[in-house]
Design a protein around this motif. Structure first.
Motif, PDB file in Angstrom:
ATOM      1  N   SER C  11      -6.343  -4.592 -12.275  1.00 51.26           N
ATOM      2  CA  SER C  11      -6.740  -4.264 -13.646  1.00 51.26           C
ATOM      3  C   SER C  11      -5.553  -4.427 -14.559  1.00 51.26           C
ATOM      4  N   LYS C  12      -5.812  -4.968 -15.747  1.00 51.85           N
ATOM      5  CA  LYS C  12      -4.718  -5.177 -16.701  1.00 51.85           C
ATOM      6  C   LYS C  12      -5.195  -4.862 -18.105  1.00 51.85           C
ATOM      7  N   TRP C  13      -4.306  -4.203 -18.851  1.00 53.89           N
ATOM      8  CA  TRP C  13      -4.589  -3.894 -20.248  1.00 53.89           C
ATOM      9  C   TRP C  13      -3.565  -4.547 -21.150  1.00 53.89           C
ATOM     10  N   TYR C  14      -4.026  -5.079 -22.277  1.00 57.16           N
ATOM     11  CA  TYR C  14      -3.120  -5.493 -23.353  1.00 57.16           C
ATOM     12  C   TYR C  14      -3.249  -4.423 -24.423  1.00 57.16           C
ATOM     13  N   GLY C  15      -2.327  -3.444 -24.415  1.00 60.99           N
ATOM     14  CA  GLY C  15      -2.500  -2.346 -25.363  1.00 60.99           C
ATOM     15  C   GLY C  15      -3.766  -1.600 -25.006  1.00 60.99           C
ATOM     16  N   PRO C  16      -4.691  -1.397 -25.979  1.00 60.82           N
ATOM     17  CA  PRO C  16      -5.914  -0.647 -25.687  1.00 60.82           C
ATOM     18  C   PRO C  16      -7.002  -1.495 -25.022  1.00 60.82           C
ATOM     19  N   THR C  17      -6.830  -2.852 -25.075  1.00 58.68           N
ATOM     20  CA  THR C  17      -7.898  -3.710 -24.557  1.00 58.68           C
ATOM     21  C   THR C  17      -7.708  -3.980 -23.076  1.00 58.68           C
ATOM     22  N   GLN C  18      -8.786  -3.799 -22.301  1.00 61.48           N
ATOM     23  CA  GLN C  18      -8.700  -4.096 -20.871  1.00 61.48           C
ATOM     24  C   GLN C  18      -9.128  -5.534 -20.640  1.00 61.48           C
ATOM     25  N   VAL C  19      -8.220  -6.372 -20.152  1.00 59.31           N
ATOM     26  CA  VAL C  19      -8.534  -7.786 -20.009  1.00 59.31           C
ATOM     27  C   VAL C  19      -8.915  -8.172 -18.584  1.00 59.31           C
ATOM     28  N   LEU C  20      -8.525  -7.338 -17.611  1.00 57.51           N
ATOM     29  CA  LEU C  20      -8.962  -7.579 -16.239  1.00 57.51           C
ATOM     30  C   LEU C  20      -9.500  -6.267 -15.683  1.00 57.51           C
ATOM     31  N   THR C  45      -5.368 -15.288 -17.226  1.00 53.30           N
ATOM     32  CA  THR C  45      -4.594 -14.070 -16.995  1.00 53.30           C
ATOM     33  C   THR C  45      -4.574 -13.744 -15.517  1.00 53.30           C
ATOM     34  N   LEU C  46      -5.698 -13.930 -14.852  1.00 52.92           N
ATOM     35  CA  LEU C  46      -5.782 -13.617 -13.434  1.00 52.92           C
ATOM     36  C   LEU C  46      -4.781 -14.430 -12.628  1.00 52.92           C
ATOM     37  N   ILE C  47      -4.782 -15.770 -12.819  1.00 49.49           N
ATOM     38  CA  ILE C  47      -3.859 -16.526 -11.968  1.00 49.49           C
ATOM     39  C   ILE C  47      -2.413 -16.312 -12.386  1.00 49.49           C
ATOM     40  N   LYS C  48      -2.167 -15.975 -13.645  1.00 48.85           N
ATOM     41  CA  LYS C  48      -0.783 -15.684 -14.028  1.00 48.85           C
ATOM     42  C   LYS C  48      -0.294 -14.393 -13.383  1.00 48.85           C
ATOM     43  N   CYS C  49      -1.215 -13.520 -12.973  1.00 43.83           N
ATOM     44  CA  CYS C  49      -0.800 -12.312 -12.263  1.00 43.83           C
ATOM     45  C   CYS C  49      -0.386 -12.645 -10.834  1.00 43.83           C
ATOM     46  N   VAL C  50      -0.928 -13.743 -10.303  1.00 47.21           N
ATOM     47  CA  VAL C  50      -0.640 -14.075  -8.910  1.00 47.21           C
ATOM     48  C   VAL C  50       0.840 -14.380  -8.709  1.00 47.21           C
ATOM     49  N   GLN C  57      -1.112  -3.437 -14.600  1.00 51.74           N
ATOM     50  CA  GLN C  57      -0.911  -1.994 -14.511  1.00 51.74           C
ATOM     51  C   GLN C  57      -1.485  -1.378 -13.251  1.00 51.74           C
ATOM     52  N   LYS C  58      -2.594  -1.976 -12.734  1.00 50.81           N
ATOM     53  CA  LYS C  58      -3.262  -1.331 -11.596  1.00 50.81           C
ATOM     54  C   LYS C  58      -3.655  -2.382 -10.578  1.00 50.81           C
ATOM     55  N   GLY C  59      -3.654  -2.004  -9.301  1.00 54.85           N
ATOM     56  CA  GLY C  59      -4.127  -2.910  -8.267  1.00 54.85           C
ATOM     57  C   GLY C  59      -2.975  -3.543  -7.510  1.00 54.85           C
ATOM     58  N   ASP C  60      -3.325  -4.371  -6.540  1.00 55.35           N
ATOM     59  CA  ASP C  60      -2.313  -5.034  -5.728  1.00 55.35           C
ATOM     60  C   ASP C  60      -2.553  -6.519  -5.676  1.00 55.35           C
ATOM     61  N   VAL C  61      -1.472  -7.278  -5.773  1.00 55.27           N
ATOM     62  CA  VAL C  61      -1.551  -8.718  -5.563  1.00 55.27           C
ATOM     63  C   VAL C  61      -0.462  -9.072  -4.573  1.00 55.27           C
ATOM     64  N   SER C  62      -0.831  -9.786  -3.494  1.00 54.15           N
ATOM     65  CA  SER C  62       0.226 -10.218  -2.588  1.00 54.15           C
ATOM     66  C   SER C  62       0.017 -11.660  -2.176  1.00 54.15           C
ATOM     67  N   VAL C  63       1.141 -12.345  -1.974  1.00 57.07           N
ATOM     68  CA  VAL C  63       1.120 -13.743  -1.564  1.00 57.07           C
ATOM     69  C   VAL C  63       1.834 -13.846  -0.228  1.00 57.07           C
ATOM     70  N   ASP C  70       5.930  -5.315  -6.404  1.00 60.66           N
ATOM     71  CA  ASP C  70       6.939  -4.450  -5.814  1.00 60.66           C
ATOM     72  C   ASP C  70       8.299  -4.778  -6.426  1.00 60.66           C
ATOM     73  N   PRO C  71       8.985  -3.757  -6.997  1.00 62.35           N
ATOM     74  CA  PRO C  71      10.275  -4.051  -7.622  1.00 62.35           C
ATOM     75  C   PRO C  71      11.304  -4.619  -6.641  1.00 62.35           C
ATOM     76  N   LYS C  72      11.096  -4.375  -5.328  1.00 64.64           N
ATOM     77  CA  LYS C  72      12.064  -4.895  -4.360  1.00 64.64           C
ATOM     78  C   LYS C  72      11.837  -6.371  -4.060  1.00 64.64           C
ATOM     79  N   THR C  73      10.698  -6.922  -4.502  1.00 63.45           N
ATOM     80  CA  THR C  73      10.425  -8.330  -4.225  1.00 63.45           C
ATOM     81  C   THR C  73      11.307  -9.224  -5.088  1.00 63.45           C
ATOM     82  N   ASP C  74      11.883 -10.249  -4.441  1.00 62.57           N
ATOM     83  CA  ASP C  74      12.673 -11.235  -5.181  1.00 62.57           C
ATOM     84  C   ASP C  74      11.698 -12.193  -5.850  1.00 62.57           C
ATOM     85  N   LEU C  75      11.391 -11.895  -7.108  1.00 62.07           N
ATOM     86  CA  LEU C  75      10.332 -12.641  -7.783  1.00 62.07           C
ATOM     87  C   LEU C  75      10.635 -14.136  -7.947  1.00 62.07           C
ATOM     88  N   PRO C  76      11.836 -14.526  -8.403  1.00 60.73           N
ATOM     89  CA  PRO C  76      12.102 -15.958  -8.512  1.00 60.73           C
ATOM     90  C   PRO C  76      11.911 -16.669  -7.174  1.00 60.73           C
TER      91      PRO C  76
END
Lengths: 249, 230, 245
Positions: C11-20, C45-50, C57-63, C70-76
């Motif tokens: 789930s994702k919100w842009y300010g007050p609007t829930q977009v996912l 928006t969905l694939i950009k979350c991948v 803000q909410k939920g889990d995505v893993s590759v 996860d803040p410990k993940t090396d995102l680059p």
């Protein structure tokens, strides 16, 4: 018009007994160019840093950048120079303050710092506008490839930004050269100061100021032409850059 | 560091600083802006006129003003205006012009070059269709300019004109080089007379900051309002 | 279910609007999933979350088992393993085609310049553009730029590829050349999530179709089922509009 014209005045000896008036004007031109170059480099480095900070995703960086820009933009350059030259030595501990006051070429260093910081705020705005004018997808595409944020700025955003900014940056360089004249108030004997000195000693007002005017115009033309060549050299084939408008002096 | 800061000297000199110094600064700014915009608009029209006789001198003038430091121009006009006065009034000697008049001429003519470029951009941003429509209605060039193009151009350029005015306000400090008493000049006089450089220059910087900052914020608000109306 | 890409309760919100709104799906290794839906449905928006380009803000995505948020993940590092192709190509205009391909390899994967160049040439051949290596993006057509963009993403040897409306900005006559490259990629077994309106492509190579509307996943079905008998009314409406062309 009862003004006594005397164009050969340039070849007469100036009051220092060593140089002709022409030579003193040339020395002044040298100081103008040196001061402007040093100040502009300082402004470019600082301005780019602040401009990048203002486009980064960190709120503290944006606020820092905003404060910096507003501070240096809302106080006249002359007042800023006075602060650096007269006020700073008084605020430092006595030893440091005295050292500053006795520094040879103190007015040169003051001018470079004051002018550099003043122009850096303007360049920061240009850099920020340039980065923001790039398509949003460029940053995303770079991050998507795994480049870090610093790498993104260094290899993707800034190279294009500087190309877009060449016209406004040329304008700022010319502004820097013009603004260097303000340093005569803190004792820097640059071109305008020399012309004024020549006028005061020889009373040949119009000859002195005409010479200075011609030299400034010549500098202007050379810089404009040189930047034009640079623009052509680094132009990206097939890309029609967007241009940010140049502001007044 | 600040233990010695003498607020007294600032308070004592407030009337002089503001009634003499700031009054000069604000008056010069206001008059130079208004007359400068008028002259600048005329220059812009000359540049856009298409007839070389008008375009060439206007372009040369604007480029000259923009190539040369303001300080140099202040010196130029300081010495030149009496001679021009002599030429205009056919008098025997150069006409002694007061400091304010000399500054006003300098600032108006210098800033006119910058206002010219702003108005030129504004005029050129008006779509060709507007001019065509006005001409189709039978309007002459003065009418087209006066009723259709200039009002729109001016309104579009108000934010930029305001920014340039703030620049002008800050530039008035440069009259220091001919020892004219504007706000900075007044602060400087007090500083040197009382030996209180730190206090006076810091105070002057703060005043300039507050006025410029407030003015630019006001300009932003105005710009947002104008954008909405359009 | 554990696949190459796992999305759970996103789930994702842009300010007050829930977009996912609570999106859950998975993509297995070698699967090709097409995501479609009306504009504003949240597909981009969905694939950009991948790959973490959009925070959520909410939920889990893993590759490949690695959690994206996860803040410990090396995102680059993670992003380097996922390829992404954008609607507006987003080649770097100040770099030549070859440099576009080699810069990420050298700077992110620390490959040598020679190795990167050879890889780049091989991929340019694969997408049919080897003659254009020295050109700049501004000198290429849209279709050519997009093919280079695909090559650039492939140069990183990704385990999965994300496509965000890759043909939407192209003139009709150039769409096919890009789709051909994507079809070949799918046939070679690449794991792909493709946001697109090109239903012909979907029918040809997609294993599954995900239909989104208003931030929610309305349908998630094998291709044949989706086109044969879509269960929801909104999907039916969407299909009937899209397939008219």
């Amino acid at each position: 018009m009862n003004y006594h014209w005397n164009w050969p005045i340039f070849w007469e000896l100036s009051p220092d007994g060593v140089h002709t008036y022409f030579a003193t004007l040339m020395i002044g031109t040298g100081w103008t160019l040196l001061t402007s170059a040093c100040a502009f480099i300082l402004a470019l480095v600082l301005g780019s840093l602040i401009g990048v900070l203002r486009t980064s995703p960190f709120p503290w960086a944006m606020r820092l950048g905003n404060v910096y820009v507003e501070l240096f933009r809302n106080v006249p350059l002359l007042v800023q120079m006075f602060l650096w030259y007269f006020v700073l030595p008084e605020l430092l501990p006595t030893a440091a303050g005295d050292w500053l006051k006795q520094l040879p070429n103190a007015s040169f260093y003051t001018a470079v710092v004051a002018l550099g910081l003043y122009m850096s705020a303007r360049i920061a705005e240009q850099v920020r506008a340039g980065i923001l004018s790039l398509p949003r997808g460029q940053r995303l595409a770079s991050l998507a490839l795994g480049l870090t944020l610093p790498q993104t700025y260094m290899y993707v955003l800034l190279p294009m930004t500087y190309r877009i900014l060449l016209p406004p940056l040329t304008s700022e360089l010319l502004n820097t050269i013009k603004n260097s004249a303000v340093a005569l108030t803190v004792g820097l004997m640059e071109l305008t100061a020399r012309a004024r000195a020549m006028q005061e000693f020889s009373f040949q007002v119009f000859e002195a100021f005409t010479a200075a005017t011609i030299i400034y115009i010549a500098i202007n033309m050379v810089v404009t032409f040189a930047m034009h060549l640079v623009e052509r050299r680094v132009a990206v084939p097939g890309y029609l850059g967007s241009r940010t408008p140049a502001a007044g002096h | 560091m600040f233990s010695n800061f003498d607020f007294e000297v600032i308070v004592r000199s407030l009337p002089y600083l503001f009634y003499t110094g700031m009054a000069f600064t604000l008056l010069l700014t206001a008059l130079a802006t208004i007359i400068g915009i008028i002259v600048g608009t005329m220059l812009a029209l000359m540049r856009l006129s298409g007839t070389t006789l008008l375009t060439l001198p206007a372009t040369a003038y604007v480029n000259l003003m923009r190539s040369v430091p303001f300080v140099l121009m202040i010196f130029w006009f300081y010495f030149l205006v009496p001679y021009i006065g002599q030429w205009i009034t056919f008098s025997v000697q150069p006409v002694k012009v007061g400091a304010f008049a000399s500054c006003l001429v300098t600032f108006t003519l210098f800033e006119a070059a910058f206002f010219c470029e702003i108005m030129r951009a504004g005029i050129q941003s008006i779509p060709r269709g507007q001019v065509a429509a006005a001409q189709a209605l039978g309007m002459t060039y003065p009418a087209v300019m006066g009723y259709v193009v200039l009002p729109q151009a001016f309104r579009n350029m108000v934010p930029v004109l305001l920014t340039q005015t703030i620049v002008l306000f800050q530039d008035t400090s440069l009259v220091y080089v001919i020892s004219v008493t504007d706000f900075l000049g007044a602060a400087s006089k007090v500083a040197q007379r009382d030996g209180r450089l730190v206090e006076m220059y810091t105070f002057a910087a703060c005043v300039y900051f507050v006025i410029s900052f407030a003015a630019s914020r006001a300009a932003q608000v105005l710009q947002r309002r104008l954008a909405v109306i359009r | 279910m554990s696949g190459m890409i796992d999305i759970a309760g996103l789930s994702k919100w842009y300010g007050p609007t829930q977009v996912l709104k609570d999106c859950t799906t998975a993509v297995a290794k070698g699967e090709v999933v097409v995501v479609c839906g009306p504009s504003g449905s949240g597909k981009s928006t969905l694939i950009k979350c991948v790959n973490g380009l959009e925070p959520f803000q909410k939920g889990d995505v893993s590759v490949d088992g690695i959690p994206v948020s996860d803040p410990k993940t090396d995102l680059p590092r993670l992003r380097a393993r996922i390829g992404m192709v954008f609607q507006h190509f987003e080649l770097f205009p100040h770099l030549s085609v070859m440099r576009n391909l080699t810069l990420p390899q050298i700077k992110v994967l620390r490959r040598g310049a020679e190795e990167a160049k050879q890889k780049g040439m091989r991929l340019l051949e694969r997408v049919g553009l080897s003659a254009h290596a020295g050109k700049f993006p501004g000198e290429l057509s849209g279709g050519q730029q997009q093919r280079v963009a695909i090559a650039r993403a492939l140069a990183m040897d990704p385990i999965a590829m994300l496509f965000d409306e890759p043909t939407s900005a192209l003139d009709p006559e150039m769409i096919q050349e890009v789709l051909d490259v994507m079809v070949a990629l799918a046939k070679d077994g690449m794991t792909m999530i493709v946001v697109t309106h090109e239903m012909g492509f979907a029918r040809k190579v997609a294993h599954r179709v995900v239909f989104m509307d208003n931030g929610e996943i309305i349908e998630d079905a094998p291709t044949a089922d989706f086109f044969g008998k879509p269960r929801s009314e909104r999907a039916q409406l969407f299909l009937s509009r899209i397939l008219q062309h």
